[in-house]
Design an enzyme around this catalytic site. Structure first.
Site, mmCIF file in Angstrom:
data_model
loop_
_atom_site.group_PDB
_atom_site.id
_atom_site.type_symbol
_atom_site.label_atom_id
_atom_site.label_comp_id
_atom_site.label_asym_id
_atom_site.label_seq_id
_atom_site.Cartn_x
_atom_site.Cartn_y
_atom_site.Cartn_z
ATOM 1 N N LYS A 200 0.847 -1.197 0.000
ATOM 2 C CA LYS A 200 0.000 0.000 0.000
ATOM 3 C C LYS A 200 0.885 1.250 0.000
ATOM 4 O O LYS A 200 0.670 2.178 -0.760
ATOM 5 C CB LYS A 200 -0.907 -0.040 1.228
ATOM 6 N N GLU A 206 10.579 -4.702 4.442
ATOM 7 C CA GLU A 206 10.694 -6.098 3.995
ATOM 8 C C GLU A 206 10.384 -6.211 2.503
ATOM 9 O O GLU A 206 11.110 -6.856 1.737
ATOM 10 C CB GLU A 206 9.702 -6.996 4.767
ATOM 11 N N GLY A 265 -4.785 -1.985 5.079
ATOM 12 C CA GLY A 265 -3.982 -3.105 4.569
ATOM 13 C C GLY A 265 -4.627 -4.450 4.840
ATOM 14 O O GLY A 265 -4.737 -5.304 3.953
ATOM 15 N N ARG A 266 -5.094 -4.667 6.077
ATOM 16 C CA ARG A 266 -5.637 -5.997 6.429
ATOM 17 C C ARG A 266 -7.049 -6.214 5.889
ATOM 18 O O ARG A 266 -7.629 -7.276 6.106
ATOM 19 C CB ARG A 266 -5.574 -6.185 7.942
ATOM 20 N N GLU A 351 -4.422 -6.888 15.035
ATOM 21 C CA GLU A 351 -3.957 -5.555 14.635
ATOM 22 C C GLU A 351 -5.115 -4.549 14.758
ATOM 23 O O GLU A 351 -4.910 -3.372 15.001
ATOM 24 C CB GLU A 351 -3.404 -5.576 13.193
ATOM 25 N N HIS A 382 -3.752 -33.702 17.984
ATOM 26 C CA HIS A 382 -2.600 -34.505 18.409
ATOM 27 C C HIS A 382 -1.515 -33.610 18.978
ATOM 28 O O HIS A 382 -0.353 -34.007 19.043
ATOM 29 C CB HIS A 382 -2.099 -35.328 17.223
ATOM 30 N N LYS A 510 9.697 -0.558 14.121
ATOM 31 C CA LYS A 510 10.277 -0.237 12.804
ATOM 32 C C LYS A 510 11.351 0.827 12.967
ATOM 33 O O LYS A 510 12.430 0.750 12.382
ATOM 34 C CB LYS A 510 9.202 0.296 11.857
#
Ligand code: F6P
Length: 541
Positions: A200, A206, A265-266, A351, A382, A510
């Site tokens: 965005k 990253e 973003g999400r 978030e 399990h 950040k």
């Protein structure tokens, strides 16, 4: 106390919780054959069974009162109307506009223009008309993005594996750990690989570093006479609000798909951030995903609180976290195709709801977002289900199951369903000491041995769960499921009075990482920070 916790609506729920928590969950079913019918909801091929929860009709009335007190109906309308509900960033949160049928509003027009551009591009790539710099068609799409620019698309692509187009594979690279990109590229060919740089902001560290590595990888394959600009134009596309930065990076403007500030973003997988999904399943299926989400939008917008699936899920979250003092919720998709759903949900929920102040900036006085975790069933049975059944924490569970599988192996699918339903039953019913003893005696154990072993076999039960049952896993039903969780998160934020659409908490790390990075790459030992950080940096050096 705040206006919320002080309110008669909140206090009435607190009192009712005290009364209701004395009644074991399974006794609520006794003599009440209609309990499932009363406490389940249905819309567009999605069933919510919330009957195995600590609730009764009175609780629903009180939930309704709380939602009215919180102004939920008005808040939902404000979101759909494009009001500036993200008040710390002065933006609307209009992800619902991304899946709305064509309309003449300004947002509606840009959304549908973008969908048309996506259609042209997806058709060109998937019909092998778009060729790489060697003249070969694209066989592999690598999405480079992180957070909302990765988790949603990666989850949807994996969930819709039955709809994958032949001849094209999608890969998702998010981590700045170079191993992620390197492993992904190991078997790929530069001439047939297309990168989607999804960000965005087009500034996320990253994504930018991985994009630079991808660009190097592409150009390393070309001989010196190659025109780099032309090579990149065949292999790099971007999705961003920041066209200028994407162009500066070397992506031609024609290869840049827009995003807008009014999409978080999400909440963005419905925009061109969903491009890798569209390339992987085709545009018709991508549009079906949008249509499914739109069906859920209509349900959320027009249905009264206690018949409204996302609202009911939000109220149940509130019920457990704020009145039963639970700290986490486990999400258990009984579907391998949905194995990425818990990871996707972690960003969406945590978030959005991991906040400590109200929209007005005052400290909250109730717990906000809880810890969301989980993995695909039956695998968890399990491993961590032991803690769900016999541990000391009360952890409400969301089971997600698919009634009809696309697999021809019906027997294994029935086993999967049987295990899913058995888990919710076991959580509720548990096993008493008497039952454990008599089971051991029946197996021929002595009374003394049975008495010694039985306490370890007791399962307290009385643990709540909710089951979401989809008729089928299709683009349409998946769209509805995802939108359902989006709206649940929003409804919860309204009840809590917090902003679900900002994420200021992620910024500090950040900023600090920049200073630490500078020390890591400098010569000599550092003494700039406290002794722990200094020692860690110096040891790496
Ligand atoms: O750091 C958190 C975050 O801002 C998320 O909210 C977002 O989804 C992610 O980073 C990626 O951001 P972008 O799409 O701008 O690269």
């Amino acid at each position: 106390m705040s206006a919320l916790t002080d309110s008669p609506e909140w206090q009435a729920l607190a009192q009712h919780q005290t009364a209701l928590s004395k009644r074991p969950l399974n006794t609520l079913f006794g003599g009440n054959p209609d309990r499932f019918a009363r406490f389940s909801l249905n819309t567009n091929g999605l069933l919510l069974d919330f009957s195995k929860n600590h609730i009764d009709t009175q609780a629903l009335d009180l939930f309704n009162n709380l939602s009215q007190k919180a102004g939920l109906k008005e808040a939902i309308e404000a979101m759909f109307s494009g009001d500036v509900i993200n008040n710390t960033e002065q933006r609307p949160a209009l992800h619902v506009a991304l899946r709305s049928p064509e309309d003449q509003s300004e947002n509606g027009q840009v959304v549908h223009q973008t969908l048309k551009r996506m259609t042209t591009f997806v058709d060109a790539v998937t019909r092998w008309q778009w060729q790489g710099f060697t003249g070969s068609p694209i066989t592999d799409v690598v999405n480079i993005g992180i957070g909302g620019s990765d988790l949603g698309p990666a989850m949807v692509y994996s969930a819709l594996s039955d709809f994958h187009l032949d001849g094209i594979r999608c890969h998702f690279v998010s981590n700045v750990d170079p191993a992620h990109l390197e492993q992904t590229l190991e078997d790929l060919d530069q001439g047939t690989t297309l990168f989607v740089i999804a960000s965005k902001t087009f500034t996320t560290m990253e994504t930018m570093l991985n994009a630079q590595s991808a660009r190097r990888w592409l150009l390393d394959a070309c001989d010196d006479s190659a025109d780099n600009t032309k090579v990149l134009a065949k292999h790099l596309v971007a999705v961003s609000t920041n066209v200028e930065k994407a162009v500066e990076f070397g992506i031609p403007a024609d290869n840049i798909f827009p995003m807008w500030d009014w999409v978080g973003g999400r909440y963005s997988l419905w925009s061109a951030i969903g491009l890798p999904v569209a390339l992987g399943i085709g545009m018709d299926n991508f549009r079906a995903l949008l249509a499914g989400a739109h069906d859920m939008d209509n349900h959320f917008r027009s249905t009264p609180a206690t018949q409204n699936i996302p609202v009911m899920m939000a109220l149940l979250d509130c019920w457990y976290q704020n009145f039963f003092a639970t700290e986490s919720r486990v999400v258990l998709p009984y579907s391998q195709q949905l194995h990425l759903f818990p990871a996707y949900l972690q960003q969406l929920d945590m978030e959005s709801l991991g906040k400590s102040v109200t929209k007005e900036g005052a400290p909250v006085d109730v717990d906000t977002g809880g810890i969301v975790w989980g993995s695909a069933g039956t695998n968890g049975q399990h491993s961590f289900h032991q803690l769900l059944h016999q541990g000391t924490h009360l952890i409400p569970a969301d089971f997600i199951a698919i009634a009809e599988s696309a697999s021809s192996n019906k027997e294994q699918h029935q086993q999967l369903l049987a295990n899913c339903f058995a888990q919710s039953q076991a959580l509720m019913d548990g096993k008493s000491l008497e039952a454990a003893i008599s089971e051991l005696l029946d197996r021929g154990m002595s009374e003394a041995e049975a008495a010694r072993l039985a306490p370890h076999k007791v399962i307290p039960g009385n643990r709540p769960s909710t089951t979401l049952l989809l008729d089928k896993l299709s683009p349409q039903s998946l769209g509805s499921l995802i939108a359902c969780y989006e709206h649940k998160v929003f409804a919860r934020s309204v009840i809590l009075g917090i902003n679900a659409f900002d994420q200021w908490g992620v910024e500090l790390g950040k900023v600090l990482s920049t200073g630490i990075y500078n020390e890591l790459v400098n010569d000599g030992e550092t003494s700039k920070f406290e002794s722990s950080t200094n020692a860690l940096i110096n040891r790496c050096k």
